[in-house]
Design a protein around this motif. Structure first.
Motif, mmCIF file in Angstrom:
data_model
loop_
_atom_site.group_PDB
_atom_site.id
_atom_site.type_symbol
_atom_site.label_atom_id
_atom_site.label_comp_id
_atom_site.label_asym_id
_atom_site.label_seq_id
_atom_site.Cartn_x
_atom_site.Cartn_y
_atom_site.Cartn_z
ATOM 1 N N MET A 145 0.851 -1.198 0.000
ATOM 2 C CA MET A 145 0.000 0.000 0.000
ATOM 3 C C MET A 145 0.878 1.237 0.000
ATOM 4 S SD MET A 145 -2.908 1.217 2.778
ATOM 5 C CE MET A 145 -1.745 1.625 4.070
ATOM 6 N N ASN A 146 0.546 2.174 -0.882
ATOM 7 C CA ASN A 146 1.240 3.466 -0.910
ATOM 8 C C ASN A 146 0.655 4.323 0.213
ATOM 9 O OD1 ASN A 146 2.009 6.184 -1.473
ATOM 10 N ND2 ASN A 146 2.514 5.532 -3.579
ATOM 11 N N VAL A 147 1.401 4.421 1.319
ATOM 12 C CA VAL A 147 0.882 5.065 2.520
ATOM 13 C C VAL A 147 0.566 6.525 2.269
ATOM 14 C CG1 VAL A 147 1.424 5.711 4.895
ATOM 15 C CG2 VAL A 147 2.061 3.451 4.034
ATOM 16 N N GLN A 148 1.460 7.232 1.588
ATOM 17 C CA GLN A 148 1.257 8.662 1.373
ATOM 18 C C GLN A 148 0.013 8.928 0.526
ATOM 19 O OE1 GLN A 148 2.886 11.017 2.937
ATOM 20 N NE2 GLN A 148 4.133 9.437 3.961
ATOM 21 N N ARG A 149 -0.145 8.126 -0.538
ATOM 22 C CA ARG A 149 -1.329 8.303 -1.386
ATOM 23 C C ARG A 149 -2.594 7.963 -0.620
ATOM 24 N NH1 ARG A 149 -0.994 5.084 -6.826
ATOM 25 N NH2 ARG A 149 0.858 6.457 -6.976
ATOM 26 N N TRP A 150 -2.543 6.895 0.165
ATOM 27 C CA TRP A 150 -3.721 6.503 0.969
ATOM 28 C C TRP A 150 -4.093 7.583 1.978
ATOM 29 C CZ3 TRP A 150 -3.760 5.238 6.327
ATOM 30 C CH2 TRP A 150 -4.978 4.718 6.803
ATOM 31 N N MET A 151 -3.092 8.140 2.661
ATOM 32 C CA MET A 151 -3.341 9.200 3.643
ATOM 33 C C MET A 151 -3.922 10.443 2.973
ATOM 34 S SD MET A 151 -0.039 8.931 6.183
ATOM 35 C CE MET A 151 -0.460 10.519 6.901
ATOM 36 N N ALA A 152 -3.411 10.793 1.808
ATOM 37 C CA ALA A 152 -3.914 11.977 1.104
ATOM 38 C C ALA A 152 -5.375 11.789 0.701
ATOM 39 C CB ALA A 152 -3.049 12.248 -0.130
ATOM 40 N N ARG A 153 -5.717 10.533 0.296
ATOM 41 C CA ARG A 153 -7.101 10.274 -0.115
ATOM 42 C C ARG A 153 -8.064 10.261 1.065
ATOM 43 N NH1 ARG A 153 -6.150 5.778 -2.178
ATOM 44 N NH2 ARG A 153 -7.185 4.374 -0.700
ATOM 45 N N ALA A 179 -12.199 1.638 10.280
ATOM 46 C CA ALA A 179 -11.521 0.745 9.324
ATOM 47 C C ALA A 179 -10.144 1.286 8.970
ATOM 48 C CB ALA A 179 -12.382 0.591 8.067
ATOM 49 N N ASP A 180 -10.049 2.609 8.823
ATOM 50 C CA ASP A 180 -8.750 3.220 8.532
ATOM 51 C C ASP A 180 -7.760 2.978 9.664
ATOM 52 O OD1 ASP A 180 -9.721 4.176 6.149
ATOM 53 O OD2 ASP A 180 -10.155 6.189 6.907
ATOM 54 N N LEU A 181 -8.247 3.024 10.910
ATOM 55 C CA LEU A 181 -7.375 2.786 12.063
ATOM 56 C C LEU A 181 -6.820 1.366 12.029
ATOM 57 C CD1 LEU A 181 -6.137 3.538 14.808
ATOM 58 C CD2 LEU A 181 -8.327 2.932 15.865
ATOM 59 N N ALA A 182 -7.692 0.408 11.735
ATOM 60 C CA ALA A 182 -7.231 -0.979 11.646
ATOM 61 C C ALA A 182 -6.212 -1.149 10.522
ATOM 62 C CB ALA A 182 -8.425 -1.907 11.425
ATOM 63 N N HIS A 214 -0.394 -1.783 8.547
ATOM 64 C CA HIS A 214 0.566 -1.462 7.490
ATOM 65 C C HIS A 214 1.690 -0.561 7.982
ATOM 66 C CE1 HIS A 214 -2.785 -2.987 5.053
ATOM 67 N NE2 HIS A 214 -1.877 -3.197 4.088
ATOM 68 N N GLY A 215 1.853 -0.477 9.272
ATOM 69 C CA GLY A 215 3.004 0.234 9.816
ATOM 70 C C GLY A 215 2.998 1.726 9.562
ATOM 71 N N GLN A 234 3.156 6.462 14.060
ATOM 72 C CA GLN A 234 2.412 6.518 15.308
ATOM 73 C C GLN A 234 1.573 7.787 15.430
ATOM 74 O OE1 GLN A 234 1.931 4.303 17.920
ATOM 75 N NE2 GLN A 234 2.733 2.916 16.335
ATOM 76 N N ALA A 235 2.012 8.866 14.855
ATOM 77 C CA ALA A 235 1.262 10.122 14.936
ATOM 78 C C ALA A 235 -0.101 9.974 14.257
ATOM 79 C CB ALA A 235 2.053 11.259 14.301
ATOM 80 N N VAL A 236 -0.108 9.315 13.087
ATOM 81 C CA VAL A 236 -1.360 9.098 12.369
ATOM 82 C C VAL A 236 -2.249 8.135 13.145
ATOM 83 C CG1 VAL A 236 -2.384 8.222 10.232
ATOM 84 C CG2 VAL A 236 -0.278 9.554 10.149
ATOM 85 N N VAL A 237 -1.670 7.063 13.690
ATOM 86 C CA VAL A 237 -2.450 6.089 14.451
ATOM 87 C C VAL A 237 -3.098 6.757 15.655
ATOM 88 C CG1 VAL A 237 -2.303 4.015 15.881
ATOM 89 C CG2 VAL A 237 -1.088 4.117 13.690
#
Length: 347
Positions: free
Chosen positions: A1-9, A49-52, A57-58, A61-64
């Motif tokens: 998973m592309n973390v940055q793209r997922w977070m932006a979306r 669901a996003d939290l899980a 996907h590592g 911690q700030a986002v979690v």
């Protein structure tokens, strides 16, 4: 998973949820429209669901922690906030809803009161003129015991107050339910017969009035009237109006069946039945309080009679003032929240 793209979306949804939570926490859940409440619930599920996914996907911690904070705040507003809404609706009904339905049903309650009063006058008149009538209604043994002992039967409550109080509550609530259900019909196996709508309600009111009238004559003849009415006043200030309200509720049901007016009978039963149920919501607490007073306060011989009369009068005046309470005319901030309160008060 592309973390940055997922977070932006997903960031847009997170901030939308945060904005709704901030509004709910600042101005209350009532400040949100129905659509906004549904949106908040939907966003809460998606953020959960996003939290899980973030944990799996590592993601940093700030986002979690940010997502954990959002889900925690959402849970508090959606679930605990809903419970607060229910308690607020209950408080709203107690404060304004019950007085409103009493005012709406005033004519039926007045008729029930009149039927009880007629029964009381009939009982008093015949009992005063004919001792046989007195013994017929109250029983020979009871009449003779009161006249010979020169003592009220209420002294039997002393020492067993909890048991007596609970028994009184159960009996009075039973009478109230008979008066209400009698508005539809009642099976009387002793006759035997099935009563027409409202007939048993009328019987309960008149018969209880006759009994009270006969008791009044008995204690007057035994020189115990001042003592008895000192006993009756404190709890009677709530108990008798509650019975009259129950009679009014029964008459409402009878009216729905016999005189449905512009409604079909099924619709009339729903309409007037809901009104009767709302009356019952207030009748039961009144009878519980009256039972506590009758069990623990009214029979106490160390309490001066004058104080008992004063308490009874104060309770009755307070009840009258409460039943005259008017709902403020200010428009609700959120019509949908007000509708939820109305739905609760209507069952």
């Amino acid at each position: 998973m592309n973390v940055q793209r997922w977070m932006a979306r997903r960031e847009v949804s997170w901030r939308q949820l945060e904005a709704l939570l901030t509004q709910a926490e600042t101005s209350g859940l009532k400040s949100l429209s129905g659509a906004q409440v549904r949106q908040m619930a939907s966003l809460y599920r998606s953020v959960s669901a996003d939290l899980a996914r973030a944990k799996g996907h590592g993601v940093g911690q700030a986002v979690v922690k940010d997502l954990q904070r959002l889900t925690s705040r959402s849970y508090s507003q959606i679930y605990q906030g809903s419970r607060r809404q229910e308690w607020q609706a209950l408080g709203e009904f107690c404060r304004y809803g019950f007085p409103a339905v009493v005012q709406q049903s005033w004519g039926y309650i007045a008729i029930a009161t009149g039927l009880f009063a007629i029964g009381g006058l009939v009982g008093w008149w015949f009992a005063w003129r004919d001792p046989a009538f007195l013994t017929l209604v109250l029983g020979q043994d009871f009449v003779e015991t009161v006249k010979t002992s020169q003592e009220l039967w209420t002294v039997s409550i002393m020492g067993i107050e909890p048991v007596a109080s609970s028994g009184i509550m159960i009996n009075n609530i039973g009478v109230a339910l008979w008066a209400i259900v009698g508005g539809v019909t009642m099976v009387v196996p002793q006759v035997p017969m099935i009563t027409p709508p409202g007939a048993f309600t009328v019987f309960v009111l008149v018969f209880n009035g006759v009994m009270l009238g006969c008791v009044g004559v008995l204690v007057a003849q035994a020189n115990l009237a001042y003592d008895l009415w000192a006993f009756v006043f404190p709890h009677g200030a709530l108990e008798l109006p509650a019975i009259f309200m129950a009679g009014g509720a029964g008459l409402l049901l009878a009216r729905a069946i016999v005189l449905p007016g512009q409604y079909r009978r099924t619709d009339a039963l729903k309409h007037y039945g809901m009104q009767a149920v709302q009356l019952l919501y207030g009748i039961i607490p009144m009878l519980v309080i009256a039972g506590l007073i009758e069990g623990f306060f009214s029979p106490q011989t160390w309490i001066p009679h004058g104080l008992k009369y004063a308490v009874g009068i104060a309770l009755f005046l307070g009840l009258v003032q409460y039943c005259r309470t008017q709902r403020p005319q200010a428009a609700p901030r959120n019509p949908e929240a007000q509708q939820r309160i109305n739905n609760w008060s209507q069952g």
